[in-house]
Design a protein around this motif. Structure first.
Motif, PDB file in Angstrom:
ATOM      1  N   ARG A 164     -38.454 -36.451   8.030  1.00 53.11           N
ATOM      2  CA  ARG A 164     -38.373 -35.787   9.341  1.00 53.11           C
ATOM      3  C   ARG A 164     -37.705 -34.417   9.191  1.00 53.11           C
ATOM      4  NH1 ARG A 164     -38.245 -37.860  14.613  1.00 53.11           N
ATOM      5  NH2 ARG A 164     -38.038 -39.984  13.800  1.00 53.11           N
ATOM      6  N   ASN A 170     -40.435 -27.904  15.422  1.00 56.44           N
ATOM      7  CA  ASN A 170     -41.306 -28.258  16.548  1.00 56.44           C
ATOM      8  C   ASN A 170     -42.118 -29.523  16.313  1.00 56.44           C
ATOM      9  OD1 ASN A 170     -42.819 -26.712  14.566  1.00 56.44           O
ATOM     10  ND2 ASN A 170     -44.498 -26.699  16.042  1.00 56.44           N
ATOM     11  N   GLN A 172     -40.712 -32.282  14.487  1.00 54.71           N
ATOM     12  CA  GLN A 172     -39.834 -33.398  14.158  1.00 54.71           C
ATOM     13  C   GLN A 172     -39.838 -34.494  15.220  1.00 54.71           C
ATOM     14  OE1 GLN A 172     -35.922 -31.939  13.152  1.00 54.71           O
ATOM     15  NE2 GLN A 172     -36.675 -30.742  11.411  1.00 54.71           N
ATOM     16  N   SER A 173     -40.097 -34.134  16.457  1.00 56.16           N
ATOM     17  CA  SER A 173     -40.114 -35.127  17.540  1.00 56.16           C
ATOM     18  C   SER A 173     -41.476 -35.789  17.711  1.00 56.16           C
ATOM     19  CB  SER A 173     -39.712 -34.458  18.853  1.00 56.16           C
ATOM     20  OG  SER A 173     -40.659 -33.470  19.220  1.00 56.16           O
ATOM     21  N   LYS A 174     -42.451 -35.404  16.890  1.00 56.97           N
ATOM     22  CA  LYS A 174     -43.813 -35.908  17.076  1.00 56.97           C
ATOM     23  C   LYS A 174     -44.159 -37.104  16.194  1.00 56.97           C
ATOM     24  CE  LYS A 174     -45.888 -31.784  19.024  1.00 56.97           C
ATOM     25  NZ  LYS A 174     -47.092 -30.928  19.084  1.00 56.97           N
ATOM     26  N   LEU A 218     -38.159 -46.510  16.290  1.00 55.67           N
ATOM     27  CA  LEU A 218     -39.570 -46.154  16.284  1.00 55.67           C
ATOM     28  C   LEU A 218     -40.403 -47.426  16.364  1.00 55.67           C
ATOM     29  CD1 LEU A 218     -39.913 -43.540  13.372  1.00 55.67           C
ATOM     30  CD2 LEU A 218     -40.318 -43.091  15.799  1.00 55.67           C
TER      31      LEU A 218
END
Length: 416
Positions: A164, A170, A172-174, A218
């Motif tokens: 990660r 932009n 890393q949260s996906k 997750l």
């Protein structure tokens, strides 16, 4: 013999025998006649229809999406707007046709969502992160003598964090989830791995999937490693697979994956096509389990018996320096055993295609595939069909790619 380094390139689009979702033939993962519905309550299902269609066929305009899915133009427009807002779809450059407004091609956005895939093997573990199209962005690997549960748990936690951190801020949260590909009943293979059974007990009593859900926050999915390799060939492979296909995957031990009527079949416990215990004849006519004749552990044993280190086999799937006589003997024995397994399976399932792949140099896999074809040709197959036998296209990356495809499919593609 030295098999040199090979670069493995992943093809990003799902391959099936028919790319038209609305046709009468079987589509992605066995979807037959799957079309959209104009009912509002089915919005998520309709989004999956569109995303799956675009994965098959990039650069389709809205009008063609409506035609193929059976959705109204208004419904497609609303869904496209929503998927664009989520960053899952990109618009291409308008293409001026003969009549009317320019046609705007639509495609999946590679950065729309990312997925983690982890392979747990008998000699190594690996975690990758892939984009929405299946391209491997980065990976982490660990080699060991045997898979210790706590070591694997630590590896998974650290690798997920490291991968990660390697991503642009932009993206890393996906990361949308983690898939795990690992042998089932891992604790029962302690003797074959060469360790005390007590060292493997945690695999019987603890749940890696659940512990990682708690640690990583997750969605986490789990699948047999050989089934995952087969799944990866379906989703990311370079060639279409027949509706009824058997996939062999050779790593430390041999495993299998089974596709029936276009869908991955895993059985009641998720362990279908677990070919290891299947009894076949060795070159001397002695009945033995397939796992003893068609696994890389046999090749490892041959090297050790010659006084050579097998470490190179697990450090890299590409650069192997192995005496030719050892490779020839292993290939002959392995092909002889696999040919019998194919014939035994064929008497029951009437398959069209057999795929052979594994953690090995590509040339060695090609040599083995040819040897299996030659061995099958020598067997009596009166009354049964001779399936096509071919080499897989993903090789060493098949298992982690298959693992990464689990959260991808669960969230964004058509369900079985």
């Amino acid at each position: 013999m030295c098999y040199g380094h090979v670069t493995h390139e992943v093809v990003g689009f799902v391959k099936t025998m028919d790319s038209n979702i609305g046709s009468d033939s079987t589509g992605f993962e066995g979807q037959s006649n799957r079309r959209g519905t104009n009912q509002g309550v089915m919005r998520e299902g309709n989004e999956r229809v569109i995303l799956t269609l675009l994965r098959h066929n990039p650069e389709l305009p809205k009008a063609e999406i409506a035609r193929r899915t059976g959705l109204s133009a208004q419904t497609v427009a609303r869904l496209i707007k929503s998927l664009e807002a989520e960053g899952l779809i990109l618009r291409g450059a308008p293409s001026k046709g003969r009549i009317g407004q320019p046609s705007v091609p639509l495609s999946l956005n590679p950065d729309g969502a990312l997925f983690l895939g982890m392979k747990v093997g008998r000699r190594s573990a690996e975690m990758i992160v892939i984009d929405f199209m299946g391209k491997i962005i980065a990976r982490k690997t660990q080699i060991y003598d045997y898979p210790d549960f706590d070591d694997i748990l630590t590896f998974a936690q650290k690798s997920a964090a490291d991968l990660r951190a390697q991503l642009p801020v932009n993206l890393q949260s996906k990361i949308a989830g983690l898939g795990i590909a690992m042998p089932f009943f891992l604790w029962s293979w302690a003797e074959n791995i060469g360790v005390d059974a007590a060292l493997m007990e945690n695999w019987q009593h603890r749940d890696l999937q659940q512990e990682l859900v708690e640690q990583l926050s997750l969605p986490v999915f789990l699948q047999n490693d050989a089934s995952s390799a087969c799944s990866a060939e379906m989703v990311f492979g370079e060639r279409p697979l027949a509706a009824n296909t058997l996939c062999f995957y050779l790593a430390f031990f041999i495993g299998g994956g089974l596709i029936l009527r276009g869908a991955l079949y895993t059985g009641s416990t998720g362990n279908a096509a677990g070919f290891g215990p299947l009894q076949v004849l060795d070159l001397d006519g002695v009945s033995r389990p397939l796992i003893e004749l068609a696994s890389l552990s046999n090749l490892e044993d041959m090297l050790i018996a010659r006084g050579l280190s097998p470490h190179q086999m697990w450090a890299s799937p590409d650069d192997w320096e192995i005496p030719q006589d050892i490779l020839s003997r292993w290939t002959e024995q392995c092909a002889h055993a696999l040919a019998q397994a194919v014939v035994s399976t064929q008497t029951i399932l009437d398959l069209e295609l057999v795929v052979i792949d594994g953690w090995m140099p590509r040339q060695l896999c090609d040599d083995l595939t040819k040897a299996v074809r030659d061995a099958i040709a020598k067997l009596d197959m009166t009354g049964i069909n001779r399936p096509t036998v071919t080499t897989g296209t993903l090789g060493p990356d098949a298992r982690p790619l298959g693992a990464a495809s689990l959260p991808l499919s669960a969230r964004f593609l058509l369900k079985e």
